[in-house]
Design a protein around this motif. Structure first.
Motif, mmCIF file in Angstrom:
data_model
loop_
_atom_site.group_PDB
_atom_site.id
_atom_site.type_symbol
_atom_site.label_atom_id
_atom_site.label_comp_id
_atom_site.label_asym_id
_atom_site.label_seq_id
_atom_site.Cartn_x
_atom_site.Cartn_y
_atom_site.Cartn_z
ATOM 1 N N GLN A 101 -40.251 -10.325 -5.007
ATOM 2 C CA GLN A 101 -41.464 -10.183 -4.204
ATOM 3 C C GLN A 101 -41.925 -11.533 -3.675
ATOM 4 O OE1 GLN A 101 -43.882 -8.289 -7.216
ATOM 5 N NE2 GLN A 101 -43.649 -6.267 -6.292
ATOM 6 N N ARG A 102 -41.797 -12.539 -4.511
ATOM 7 C CA ARG A 102 -42.181 -13.893 -4.099
ATOM 8 C C ARG A 102 -41.373 -14.328 -2.887
ATOM 9 N NH1 ARG A 102 -40.916 -19.303 -7.715
ATOM 10 N NH2 ARG A 102 -42.798 -20.479 -7.206
ATOM 11 N N LYS A 103 -40.064 -14.217 -2.965
ATOM 12 C CA LYS A 103 -39.208 -14.692 -1.876
ATOM 13 C C LYS A 103 -39.396 -13.869 -0.605
ATOM 14 C CE LYS A 103 -35.704 -14.548 -4.698
ATOM 15 N NZ LYS A 103 -34.332 -14.594 -5.230
ATOM 16 N N GLN A 104 -39.599 -12.559 -0.757
ATOM 17 C CA GLN A 104 -39.805 -11.730 0.419
ATOM 18 C C GLN A 104 -41.116 -12.076 1.114
ATOM 19 O OE1 GLN A 104 -39.365 -7.509 -0.190
ATOM 20 N NE2 GLN A 104 -39.999 -6.997 1.882
ATOM 21 N N MET A 105 -42.195 -12.249 0.348
ATOM 22 C CA MET A 105 -43.471 -12.592 0.969
ATOM 23 C C MET A 105 -43.418 -13.959 1.631
ATOM 24 S SD MET A 105 -47.339 -12.845 -0.657
ATOM 25 C CE MET A 105 -47.513 -11.070 -0.810
ATOM 26 N N THR A 122 -34.016 -23.957 -5.786
ATOM 27 C CA THR A 122 -33.981 -24.310 -4.365
ATOM 28 C C THR A 122 -32.674 -23.863 -3.731
ATOM 29 O OG1 THR A 122 -35.393 -26.225 -4.782
ATOM 30 C CG2 THR A 122 -34.141 -26.233 -2.729
ATOM 31 N N PHE A 123 -31.552 -24.077 -4.435
ATOM 32 C CA PHE A 123 -30.257 -23.643 -3.899
ATOM 33 C C PHE A 123 -30.270 -22.138 -3.648
ATOM 34 C CE2 PHE A 123 -28.314 -27.015 -6.939
ATOM 35 C CZ PHE A 123 -28.824 -28.044 -6.168
ATOM 36 N N GLU A 124 -30.742 -21.384 -4.644
ATOM 37 C CA GLU A 124 -30.723 -19.922 -4.556
ATOM 38 C C GLU A 124 -31.597 -19.438 -3.403
ATOM 39 O OE1 GLU A 124 -32.166 -15.861 -5.338
ATOM 40 O OE2 GLU A 124 -33.363 -17.692 -5.495
ATOM 41 N N GLU A 125 -32.782 -20.030 -3.246
ATOM 42 C CA GLU A 125 -33.674 -19.615 -2.167
ATOM 43 C C GLU A 125 -33.050 -19.891 -0.805
ATOM 44 O OE1 GLU A 125 -38.073 -20.253 -4.165
ATOM 45 O OE2 GLU A 125 -36.891 -22.021 -3.646
ATOM 46 N N LEU A 126 -32.470 -21.085 -0.648
ATOM 47 C CA LEU A 126 -31.828 -21.434 0.616
ATOM 48 C C LEU A 126 -30.691 -20.477 0.943
ATOM 49 C CD1 LEU A 126 -31.103 -23.271 3.037
ATOM 50 C CD2 LEU A 126 -29.697 -24.610 1.436
ATOM 51 N N PHE A 127 -29.790 -20.276 -0.008
ATOM 52 C CA PHE A 127 -28.626 -19.442 0.284
ATOM 53 C C PHE A 127 -29.018 -17.990 0.516
ATOM 54 C CE2 PHE A 127 -26.257 -23.089 -1.303
ATOM 55 C CZ PHE A 127 -25.174 -23.097 -0.446
ATOM 56 N N GLU A 128 -30.065 -17.526 -0.150
ATOM 57 C CA GLU A 128 -30.471 -16.140 0.066
ATOM 58 C C GLU A 128 -31.050 -15.949 1.462
ATOM 59 O OE1 GLU A 128 -32.217 -12.557 -2.515
ATOM 60 O OE2 GLU A 128 -33.429 -14.381 -2.627
ATOM 61 N N VAL A 129 -31.972 -16.830 1.880
ATOM 62 C CA VAL A 129 -32.573 -16.649 3.204
ATOM 63 C C VAL A 129 -31.537 -16.890 4.297
ATOM 64 C CG1 VAL A 129 -33.465 -18.993 3.666
ATOM 65 C CG2 VAL A 129 -34.762 -17.000 4.405
ATOM 66 N N ASP A 198 -37.152 -8.702 13.371
ATOM 67 C CA ASP A 198 -36.891 -9.068 11.974
ATOM 68 C C ASP A 198 -37.363 -7.948 11.045
ATOM 69 O OD1 ASP A 198 -36.025 -11.380 13.064
ATOM 70 O OD2 ASP A 198 -37.586 -12.665 12.238
ATOM 71 N N ASP A 199 -36.606 -7.701 10.003
ATOM 72 C CA ASP A 199 -36.929 -6.603 9.094
ATOM 73 C C ASP A 199 -36.578 -6.989 7.669
ATOM 74 O OD1 ASP A 199 -37.457 -4.241 7.832
ATOM 75 O OD2 ASP A 199 -35.899 -3.076 8.828
ATOM 76 N N PHE A 200 -37.549 -7.593 6.975
ATOM 77 C CA PHE A 200 -37.321 -7.963 5.596
ATOM 78 C C PHE A 200 -37.438 -6.764 4.655
ATOM 79 C CE2 PHE A 200 -38.558 -12.056 7.489
ATOM 80 C CZ PHE A 200 -37.483 -12.827 7.078
ATOM 81 N N GLY A 201 -37.840 -5.625 5.188
ATOM 82 C CA GLY A 201 -37.900 -4.426 4.368
ATOM 83 C C GLY A 201 -36.519 -3.922 3.950
ATOM 84 N N ARG A 202 -35.478 -4.451 4.600
ATOM 85 C CA ARG A 202 -34.112 -4.001 4.262
ATOM 86 C C ARG A 202 -33.467 -4.806 3.144
ATOM 87 N NH1 ARG A 202 -30.534 -4.186 9.335
ATOM 88 N NH2 ARG A 202 -31.806 -5.993 9.922
ATOM 89 N N ILE A 203 -34.117 -5.883 2.720
ATOM 90 C CA ILE A 203 -33.465 -6.732 1.726
ATOM 91 C C ILE A 203 -33.515 -6.120 0.336
ATOM 92 C CG2 ILE A 203 -33.915 -8.819 3.041
ATOM 93 C CD1 ILE A 203 -36.180 -9.462 1.161
#
Length: 203
Positions: A101-105, A122-129, A198-203
């Motif tokens: 929820q944190r990363k999606q918001m 930081t690595f995980e957040e970068l690679f995920e987005v 953009d549609d972050f609801g699909r993640i």
């Protein structure tokens, strides 16, 4: 019959999500870079979105942005709030239940993304987005802000992955790399996209 003029709402400020370490690192240049980035965001009248903490480079960039007049939005899971690492002085602090929820918001509230020096979070957040962009969930620009060559080994490895056929050069081209905060912010602003698809609801 006279009608009142229609007043348009002011445009929302350009919003930059910053991923960075909850530690400051060993080199003073990392904190200098975080201060420069936060100050640049504030002086432009932009908004900072980040993980809501007050420790490490996260706290440095947030304090610098606030001091320069930026709105600062933090998003933090309640498990970390319970450890009292949340920043109480932000424009907005959202406490959520899960890391997802944190990363999606954070993504939904941002027009562009920057990774500064940091660790595995930081690595995980970068690679995920970055993966979300590759999959077409968004088309928002991504950047690496470097200091003291911190990201150079990773960039070399990513080029190796392209050379070995596991990544496409088009994927690597999505990531802009700079060692100057102002230059990177200019590049991300120039690359901003229409967010309507953009549609972050699909993640």
């Amino acid at each position: 019959m006279m009608t009142a003029p229609v007043r348009s709402l002011p445009a929302a400020p350009f919003s930059v999500c910053v991923y960075c370490g909850s530690r400051t690192g060993l080199r003073p240049a990392y904190q200098v870079l975080a201060q420069a980035l936060g100050t640049a965001i504030g002086r432009r009248g932009w908004q900072l979105v980040y993980g809501g903490g007050r420790a490490g480079l996260m706290g440095v960039v947030a304090e610098a942005a606030l001091a320069a007049g930026a709105r600062v939005v933090g998003v933090i899971p309640d498990s970390l709030m319970k450890l009292e690492v949340g920043h109480a002085g932000l424009s907005e602090l959202h406490v959520v239940h899960t890391m997802h929820q944190r990363k999606q918001m954070m993504a939904e509230r941002s027009d562009a993304f920057i990774a500064m020096p940091g660790g595995i979070g930081t690595f995980e957040e970068l690679f995920e987005v970055w993966t979300w962009r590759h999959l077409g969930y968004h088309d928002r620009p991504l950047g690496l802000l470097d200091a003291e060559g911190y990201w150079a080994p990773m960039v070399a490895f990513l080029k190796h992955a392209v050379a070995e056929g596991f990544m496409g050069s088009d994927q690597l081209a999505m990531l802009q790399v700079a060692d100057d905060a102002e230059r990177l912010l200019d590049a991300l602003l120039a690359a901003r996209s229409d967010l309507s698809d953009d549609d972050f609801g699909r993640i």
